[in-house]
Design an enzyme around this catalytic site. Sequence first.
Site, mmCIF file in Angstrom:
data_model
loop_
_atom_site.group_PDB
_atom_site.id
_atom_site.type_symbol
_atom_site.label_atom_id
_atom_site.label_comp_id
_atom_site.label_asym_id
_atom_site.label_seq_id
_atom_site.Cartn_x
_atom_site.Cartn_y
_atom_site.Cartn_z
ATOM 1 N N VAL A 66 -75.157 -52.898 -60.533
ATOM 2 C CA VAL A 66 -74.493 -52.855 -59.233
ATOM 3 C C VAL A 66 -73.120 -53.519 -59.321
ATOM 4 O O VAL A 66 -73.004 -54.646 -59.794
ATOM 5 C CB VAL A 66 -75.368 -53.556 -58.156
ATOM 6 C CG1 VAL A 66 -74.658 -53.590 -56.815
ATOM 7 C CG2 VAL A 66 -76.701 -52.824 -58.019
ATOM 8 N N ASP A 67 -72.098 -52.794 -58.911
ATOM 9 C CA ASP A 67 -70.730 -53.323 -58.989
ATOM 10 C C ASP A 67 -70.232 -53.873 -57.667
ATOM 11 O O ASP A 67 -69.325 -54.688 -57.625
ATOM 12 C CB ASP A 67 -69.752 -52.206 -59.413
ATOM 13 C CG ASP A 67 -70.104 -51.677 -60.785
ATOM 14 O OD1 ASP A 67 -70.489 -52.498 -61.641
ATOM 15 O OD2 ASP A 67 -70.017 -50.456 -60.995
ATOM 16 N N VAL A 68 -70.798 -53.361 -56.566
ATOM 17 C CA VAL A 68 -70.279 -53.731 -55.248
ATOM 18 C C VAL A 68 -71.403 -54.301 -54.391
ATOM 19 O O VAL A 68 -72.477 -53.708 -54.298
ATOM 20 C CB VAL A 68 -69.682 -52.489 -54.533
ATOM 21 C CG1 VAL A 68 -69.090 -52.884 -53.190
ATOM 22 C CG2 VAL A 68 -68.611 -51.823 -55.402
ATOM 23 N N LYS A 99 -67.951 -58.890 -59.834
ATOM 24 C CA LYS A 99 -68.462 -57.944 -58.824
ATOM 25 C C LYS A 99 -67.504 -57.888 -57.642
ATOM 26 O O LYS A 99 -66.884 -58.875 -57.282
ATOM 27 C CB LYS A 99 -69.847 -58.400 -58.320
ATOM 28 C CG LYS A 99 -70.877 -58.607 -59.409
ATOM 29 C CD LYS A 99 -71.188 -57.330 -60.141
ATOM 30 C CE LYS A 99 -72.268 -57.558 -61.211
ATOM 31 N NZ LYS A 99 -72.402 -56.377 -62.089
ATOM 32 N N LYS A 100 -67.431 -56.709 -57.028
ATOM 33 C CA LYS A 100 -66.666 -56.557 -55.788
ATOM 34 C C LYS A 100 -67.561 -56.965 -54.636
ATOM 35 O O LYS A 100 -68.753 -56.627 -54.626
ATOM 36 C CB LYS A 100 -66.293 -55.088 -55.597
ATOM 37 C CG LYS A 100 -64.874 -54.755 -55.973
ATOM 38 C CD LYS A 100 -64.561 -53.360 -55.402
ATOM 39 C CE LYS A 100 -63.238 -52.816 -55.864
ATOM 40 N NZ LYS A 100 -62.112 -53.711 -55.819
#
Length: 220
Positions: A66-68, A99-100
Amino acid sequence: MHIARSSLSAALMATSVRAFSPAASSSFRSSAAISNLSSRTFSSTTSLNANVLKLTEPAKDLLPDVDVFIFDCDGVIWRGDSVIEGIPETLEKLRALGKKMYFVTNNSTKSRKGYKKKFDSLGLDVPAEEIFSSSFAAAAYLEQTNFKESGKKVYVVGEVGIQEELDLIGVPHFGGPEDGGKQPDMGPGGALPHDSDVGAVIVGFDRNINYYKFNMLIVY
Ligand SMILES: *[C@@H]1O[C@H](CO)[C@@H](O)[C@H](O)[C@H]1NC(C)=O
Ligand SMILES: *[C@@H]1O[C@H](CO)[C@@H](O)[C@H](O)[C@H]1NC(C)=O
Ligand SMILES: *[C@@H]1O[C@H](CO)[C@@H](O)[C@H](O)[C@H]1NC(C)=O
């Protein structure tokens, strides 16, 4: 903790905007614009529901995949004026991992700047660009629909957050906290003030809602 679960559509719906076009067919066009907005809102909710997995137990593979991360604020980041336990460490860790992050709230009493101050006061270093409030969503909607070009102003039922966001996009407004102590003149011959330059009413959470403001809602 809610993870990667957007309440942006909730934020959009918590502050409703009634926009009027200056032309004669105004009410027809404005309701069409609102239903366009809602259908976009609903379709994005649907696609989110389809793609977002609900965590039922700690997932080992969550972080790499998961990036965001999108966080609700009230009851997730803070409760009243206290930061929720574990949040500072969690945000620091996610940021260190690159992470964003986005922070969304359906509470329009504050602007993004107001929320930035709140994050600061809780010792959380969150850049203003990561904050999305319903006060901002309402102003962004008026900006996208070129409201300013109509030369009209906005009547606000709500608090300073909506006013501050409208100031940022240069849209004139009145009402809000300034009408908190007003009472409509209900004596014989009493008339409601009516400003024909009002082109939209923004309604958000208002801790000083009163009969005068309800009357203004009917007028506009
Ligand atoms: C609503 O959306 C449709 C299709 O996206 C567009 O053609 C129409 O002009 C929009 N209506 C308004 C009032 O924005
Ligand atoms: C919105 O925020 C204000 C200011 O922090 C708070 O007093 C109010 O209770 C909040 N409203 C809701 C419905 O949570
Ligand atoms: C935000 O949404 C939650 C959940 O629907 C609701 O309980 C709360 O009252 C809303 N807050 C505001 C300020 O409208």
